[in-house]
Motif scaffolding. Structure first.
Motif, PDB file in Angstrom:
ATOM      1  N   VAL A 761     -22.678  34.078  24.443  1.00 44.31           N
ATOM      2  CA  VAL A 761     -22.887  32.673  24.737  1.00 44.31           C
ATOM      3  C   VAL A 761     -22.727  31.892  23.434  1.00 44.31           C
ATOM      4  O   VAL A 761     -23.088  32.384  22.359  1.00 44.31           O
ATOM      5  CB  VAL A 761     -24.272  32.427  25.378  1.00 44.31           C
ATOM      6  N   LYS A 762     -22.189  30.701  23.531  1.00 45.15           N
ATOM      7  CA  LYS A 762     -21.978  29.866  22.360  1.00 45.15           C
ATOM      8  C   LYS A 762     -22.860  28.624  22.485  1.00 45.15           C
ATOM      9  O   LYS A 762     -22.735  27.853  23.442  1.00 45.15           O
ATOM     10  CB  LYS A 762     -20.506  29.476  22.220  1.00 45.15           C
ATOM     11  N   VAL A 763     -23.753  28.476  21.491  1.00 41.65           N
ATOM     12  CA  VAL A 763     -24.751  27.414  21.521  1.00 41.65           C
ATOM     13  C   VAL A 763     -24.485  26.430  20.384  1.00 41.65           C
ATOM     14  O   VAL A 763     -24.285  26.845  19.236  1.00 41.65           O
ATOM     15  CB  VAL A 763     -26.179  27.990  21.382  1.00 41.65           C
ATOM     16  N   GLU A 830     -34.977  18.700  13.548  1.00 46.24           N
ATOM     17  CA  GLU A 830     -33.927  19.689  13.299  1.00 46.24           C
ATOM     18  C   GLU A 830     -34.483  21.099  13.137  1.00 46.24           C
ATOM     19  O   GLU A 830     -33.972  22.056  13.738  1.00 46.24           O
ATOM     20  CB  GLU A 830     -33.128  19.306  12.052  1.00 46.24           C
ATOM     21  N   SER A 831     -35.521  21.278  12.326  1.00 51.61           N
ATOM     22  CA  SER A 831     -36.059  22.624  12.110  1.00 51.61           C
ATOM     23  C   SER A 831     -36.627  23.196  13.401  1.00 51.61           C
ATOM     24  O   SER A 831     -36.493  24.401  13.679  1.00 51.61           O
ATOM     25  CB  SER A 831     -37.123  22.599  11.016  1.00 51.61           C
ATOM     26  N   GLU A 832     -37.247  22.343  14.223  1.00 47.56           N
ATOM     27  CA  GLU A 832     -37.763  22.814  15.506  1.00 47.56           C
ATOM     28  C   GLU A 832     -36.609  23.203  16.440  1.00 47.56           C
ATOM     29  O   GLU A 832     -36.717  24.170  17.208  1.00 47.56           O
ATOM     30  CB  GLU A 832     -38.632  21.739  16.147  1.00 47.56           C
ATOM     31  N   ASP A 835     -35.443  26.584  15.265  1.00 47.77           N
ATOM     32  CA  ASP A 835     -36.408  27.601  15.701  1.00 47.77           C
ATOM     33  C   ASP A 835     -36.215  27.935  17.179  1.00 47.77           C
ATOM     34  O   ASP A 835     -36.204  29.105  17.582  1.00 47.77           O
ATOM     35  CB  ASP A 835     -37.846  27.098  15.481  1.00 47.77           C
ATOM     36  N   TYR A 836     -36.077  26.897  17.988  1.00 46.42           N
ATOM     37  CA  TYR A 836     -35.913  27.101  19.424  1.00 46.42           C
ATOM     38  C   TYR A 836     -34.657  27.930  19.715  1.00 46.42           C
ATOM     39  O   TYR A 836     -34.675  28.878  20.516  1.00 46.42           O
ATOM     40  CB  TYR A 836     -35.825  25.755  20.141  1.00 46.42           C
ATOM     41  N   PHE A 846     -23.593  33.210  19.631  1.00 48.85           N
ATOM     42  CA  PHE A 846     -23.075  32.543  18.433  1.00 48.85           C
ATOM     43  C   PHE A 846     -23.609  31.111  18.438  1.00 48.85           C
ATOM     44  O   PHE A 846     -23.334  30.331  19.360  1.00 48.85           O
ATOM     45  CB  PHE A 846     -21.544  32.537  18.445  1.00 48.85           C
ATOM     46  N   ILE A 847     -24.402  30.790  17.411  1.00 49.25           N
ATOM     47  CA  ILE A 847     -25.055  29.489  17.333  1.00 49.25           C
ATOM     48  C   ILE A 847     -24.405  28.671  16.219  1.00 49.25           C
ATOM     49  O   ILE A 847     -24.273  29.148  15.091  1.00 49.25           O
ATOM     50  CB  ILE A 847     -26.563  29.647  17.051  1.00 49.25           C
ATOM     51  N   VAL A 848     -23.989  27.444  16.534  1.00 47.55           N
ATOM     52  CA  VAL A 848     -23.393  26.550  15.537  1.00 47.55           C
ATOM     53  C   VAL A 848     -24.354  25.379  15.298  1.00 47.55           C
ATOM     54  O   VAL A 848     -24.750  24.695  16.245  1.00 47.55           O
ATOM     55  CB  VAL A 848     -22.021  26.023  15.994  1.00 47.55           C
ATOM     56  N   ILE A 849     -24.726  25.189  14.028  1.00 45.86           N
ATOM     57  CA  ILE A 849     -25.605  24.082  13.651  1.00 45.86           C
ATOM     58  C   ILE A 849     -24.763  23.054  12.913  1.00 45.86           C
ATOM     59  O   ILE A 849     -24.188  23.346  11.858  1.00 45.86           O
ATOM     60  CB  ILE A 849     -26.749  24.556  12.737  1.00 45.86           C
ATOM     61  N   THR A 850     -24.660  21.858  13.467  1.00 45.59           N
ATOM     62  CA  THR A 850     -24.005  20.761  12.744  1.00 45.59           C
ATOM     63  C   THR A 850     -25.108  19.849  12.214  1.00 45.59           C
ATOM     64  O   THR A 850     -25.992  19.452  12.961  1.00 45.59           O
ATOM     65  CB  THR A 850     -23.046  19.977  13.650  1.00 45.59           C
TER      66      THR A 850
END
Length: 873
Positions: A761-763, A830-832, A835-836, A846-850
């Motif tokens: 899954v891509k988040v 953002e930090s929460e 964490d989630y 695969f998690i993408v953080i912008t």
């Protein structure tokens, strides 16, 4: 009328790449939008009466009186205010003439743009021009002279003095850049490791020992006397008894002056009695504990200038004075002298107006005169004790009449003191004969001598005495510059900047570079945050260790103040896409492209603009450039590249899996894409474009392809080298990528990479940015919906003028436009949100953080990774 904003440009800018000093005022005409000048009763007669000098403004008509014709026919108030602001500055001694007024897309709101000489004066002129125009519209009287005088005072307070200014102007004539380092006279000439500094007329090459000697009048006198230079007899005294002993030894008349004085401060001349001697002692002691008492030498006051130990100029100086006619009072005579059009306020003209001060009153008192005294016809009355031009004195150039023996003596004096910019004060009957024969004496040797008397003598030939200063600082064959590469565009700027800086560093240069996450000097971060404006560029160019600059140039800095440099060797434009639209008057892609092209317009004629041939707006920039052009393209069959290279041009292309330089019909393969870490084995297409741009920028500077290849191989994307640019972390059950993507174009780019990633899954953790248009925030949501299976919407730390909930609703709307059933979670912190995502991550996801605060997010993820690794141990 209402002023909405005023900015002072100080470098190449959106309005002009060649005119760097511009005031940009955003003005709302309000109800006057409906009243052009021909609809306002008596507007032109009132304007002509208040500011007759506007007749000289030719305007678009191209003839004197052209502006008044436009007013008569009817023009809008923004245009009038532009001309009033220019004329106000001219009236205050700052003659500058460029202006333009442009309406924005909002009716009645205009950009009023005009040139200035001093930023604070230009800003004042903008506000005053609005006041004046409103007074004329209302038919109210206006004291324009008060504004002119205020502008004069601002000018004198802020501008460089005539000596420093002359050196800077000579540097500008030679294309030597300069940076003013403080509010006073400290100026840097040149950039980086090739810089020199001046402060007034003291140079960075001037010996501090020599300056100390020149400031110590007694030590100077002792050295000169020991070298058989004629100097007046005298000694240092500290009190009245020592003063009395000295006078009894050398006899009247005498001079008293502070040991470490300058510019005549505290000096009293031609003392002929004990009462005046005591007064002179007191005046000198206000500046120095030790006081020189020496024989007063009769004759004329001469100043000789020696630069780089060579005689360059000489002037006869005369104190401010009036000559009686038996009719007028002293004050009236002063007024008559001041009516000379050559006299002005401060340094605005060749001569300075004579100002009555305590020195003047003291000299009158000695004569038994007052300002109301009528002096006899033919009597010359000195009004100042010294011959400084700044107090109303005059100067006559005598350079061509100085006896060779005096020239040799003055050059010896400069060597004896060790002063490479040296002013020598001589009292003698003349300089046409040797002063050893006519009884003259050397009175003082001055560090930081004023140049004004030589640059603008009252009589005789002006001498360009700044020229030998620049010759001394930058002799033939030396350079004042360092190579500068500028990077502009919508996306990819920071990565391209870092890659070019890496290539250059690998070649042994000491690199300074600016990015959206900080300023770096030799890979050490000196400042954090968005450092893509002119202040950050100057930070690099001021650093004396840097011999190569790579500067990211973002839209905000260019709109706010212009570029922080005037010329560069190479400019790269990566792309132009919708971002920050409707900010600063940039409301179309064409205007955005013009803004992004500013850096390219600053390239030297022999330098290169490196343009993206796959981007229509970037490619079109070549039509207005005067430098050489090279192109890069992801398509080796790009028709533009083929035409360009067929004419012998240079390009960088993606060819058969290689980063390739095409030069005419020849192809030079630099490296296989899969061997370049930044391309993620060729999957990150947008980074391939960045590699092509950086490779081409290096190649046109004649770097060897083998050196470029090695640098490409060793530039490994990581939080250290490319923070916030595709930083990937592999956790036990999932992987995470951090990226600075913040607009639809950027999201589309990372979307192509995410599509190649195998994941359960891509988040995506995303946020809208408050200073974008509604449609841009919606489009970002739409792109995110196309890329990710699940989305977590967070909030930036700053909403940038919007309501936070509104931003979330717009992003959500974009997502629902693409997929009404897409899983969306809103976690504003953002930090929460991170964490989630981590706590709910599925196996092999695969998690993408912008993120806008990429360094904070990066640190958070690194700490999370460290905790996981520690738990395993």
């Amino acid at each position: 009328m209402k002023i909405l904003d005023i900015k002072a440009m100080n470098g190449p800018n959106y309005w002009s790449a060649s005119r760097h000093k511009l005031i940009v005022m955003l003005l709302d005409l309000e109800e006057l939008e409906q009243r052009p000048t021909d609809k306002i009763p008596d507007f032109l007669p009132r304007l002509r009466h208040l500011m007759p000098g506007l007749y000289e403004h030719r305007c678009s008509e191209g003839v004197a009186g052209g502006f008044f014709l436009r007013v008569e026919e009817g023009t809008w108030m923004g245009h009038v205010i532009e001309h009033i602001a220019l004329e106000l500055q001219t009236m205050a001694g700052m003659d500058t003439g460029f202006g333009r007024t442009r309406e924005t897309k909002n009716k009645g709101i205009y950009h009023v743009v005009f040139s200035y000489m001093e930023a604070k004066a230009g800003t004042y002129a903008a506000r005053a021009a609005v006041r004046i125009a409103q007074a004329i519209v209302d038919g109210q009287p206006y004291d324009i002279e008060a504004d002119v005088q205020e502008l004069r005072e601002i000018r004198e307070h802020d501008r460089l003095g005539p000596s420093t200014g002359a050196i800077v102007e000579e540097a500008i004539r030679r294309k030597i850049p300069y940076i003013r380092l403080n509010k006073h006279s400290l100026v840097q000439l040149g950039y980086g490791a090739n810089q020199c500094r001046i402060q007034a007329t003291v140079a960075s090459t001037t010996s501090s020992i020599a300056v100390d000697l020149a400031c110590d009048k007694e030590e100077t006198k002792n050295l000169l006397e020991a070298s058989e230079i004629p100097v007046p007899r005298g000694r240092i005294v500290y009190n009245e008894q020592e003063l009395k002993d000295c006078i009894s030894h050398i006899g009247y008349p005498v001079v008293t002056k502070p040991v470490d004085g300058n510019h005549g401060r505290g000096a009293t001349t031609n003392i002929r009695n004990w009462e005046d001697a005591v007064s002179g002692l007191k005046a000198a002691k206000e500046h120095s504990r030790a006081v020189i008492c020496e024989k007063f030498i009769t004759g004329f006051d001469f100043r000789v200038l020696v630069i780089n130990y060579k005689f360059v100029a000489a002037a006869l100086r005369t104190p401010a004075a009036v000559t009686g006619d038996g009719v007028h009072t002293v004050q009236q005579l002063i007024d008559i002298v001041n009516s000379d059009p050559r006299r002005g306020y401060g340094h605005e003209k060749v001569l300075t107006a004579i100002k009555v001060d305590h020195f003047t009153m003291g000299m009158l008192d000695k004569k038994g005169y007052t300002l109301e005294t009528v002096i006899a016809a033919g009597e010359e009355l000195w009004l100042k004790p010294t011959a400084n031009l700044s107090t109303g004195g005059t100067a006559t150039d005598v350079t061509d009449f100085v006896h060779p023996n005096n020239i040799i003596m003055c050059e010896r004096i400069a060597r004896i003191i060790g002063l490479n910019i040296c002013g020598i004060d001589i009292m003698a009957e003349d300089l046409t004969t040797s002063i050893t024969e006519n009884g003259g004496s050397v009175l003082e040797v001055n560090a930081a001598p004023g140049f004004r008397m030589h640059l603008d003598p009252t009589e005789g030939l002006p001498r360009n005495v700044a020229e030998p200063v620049i010759d001394m600082l930058y002799p033939p064959g030396s350079s004042a510059r360092i190579p500068i590469v500028a990077i502009s565009g919508t996306n990819g700027k920071t990565t391209t900047t870092r890659l070019i800086a890496h290539i250059v560093k690998q070649l042994g240069y000491r690199v300074g570079y600016t990015t959206s996450d900080g300023v770096y000097i030799q890979n050490q971060q000196m400042r954090k945050g968005d450092c893509t404006g002119p202040v950050s560029a100057e930070f690099v160019l001021r650093d004396p260790t840097v011999n190569y600059a790579v500067l990211e140039c973002a839209r905000g800095g260019i709109l706010r103040a212009g570029l922080g440099f005037h010329h560069c060797d190479v400019a790269v434009v990566t792309n132009v896409a919708e971002d920050h639209m409707d900010l600063g008057g940039i409301d179309t892609l064409e205007k955005l492209a013009r803004l992004k092209s500013v850096a390219a317009h600053t390239v030297f004629p022999k330098g290169y603009a490196v343009l993206n041939a796959d981007d229509d707006l970037v490619y079109a920039m070549h039509k207005e450039l005067e430098c050489k052009v090279a192109y890069f393209s992801l398509n080796e069959n790009n028709a533009r590249i083929k035409r360009h290279c067929a004419k012998g041009g240079i390009a960088a292309i993606l060819e058969n899996g290689y980063v390739t330089i095409q030069k005419g019909s020849w192809k030079i393969r630099v490296e296989k894409v899969t061997n370049i870490p930044l391309t993620f084995s060729g999957m990150a297409e947008f980074n391939i474009a960045n590699v092509l741009a950086a490779t081409l920028a290096a190649y046109v500077q004649e770097f060897r392809t083998e050196d470029i290849r090695q640098a490409l191989q060793t530039f490994v994307p990581s939080p250290g080298l490319t923070p916030g640019r595709m930083n990937i972390f592999h956790f036990h059950d999932f992987s995470v990528m951090l990226d600075f993507a913040h607009n639809p174009h950027g999201f589309r780019a990372i979307g192509k990479f995410v599509a190649t990633v195998n994941a359960s899954v891509k988040v995506g953790i995303i946020a809208g940015t408050g200073d974008r248009r509604d449609e841009d925030i919606i489009a970002l949501g739409e792109e995110a919906a196309r890329i990710f299976d699940e989305l977590i919407i967070r909030q930036d730390k700053s909403f940038r003028g919007r309501d936070g909930q509104q931003i979330i609703e717009l992003v959500t709307k974009g997502i629902r436009n693409i997929d009404p059933n897409k899983k969306i979670t809103v976690i504003e912190n953002e930090s929460e949100a991170i964490d989630y995502a981590f706590q709910h991550a599925l196996k092999d996801s695969f998690i993408v953080i912008t993120s806008d605060m990429i360094l904070d997010a990066l640190e958070y993820v690194k700490n999370y990774k460290a905790r996981e690794d520690g738990a395993k141990v």
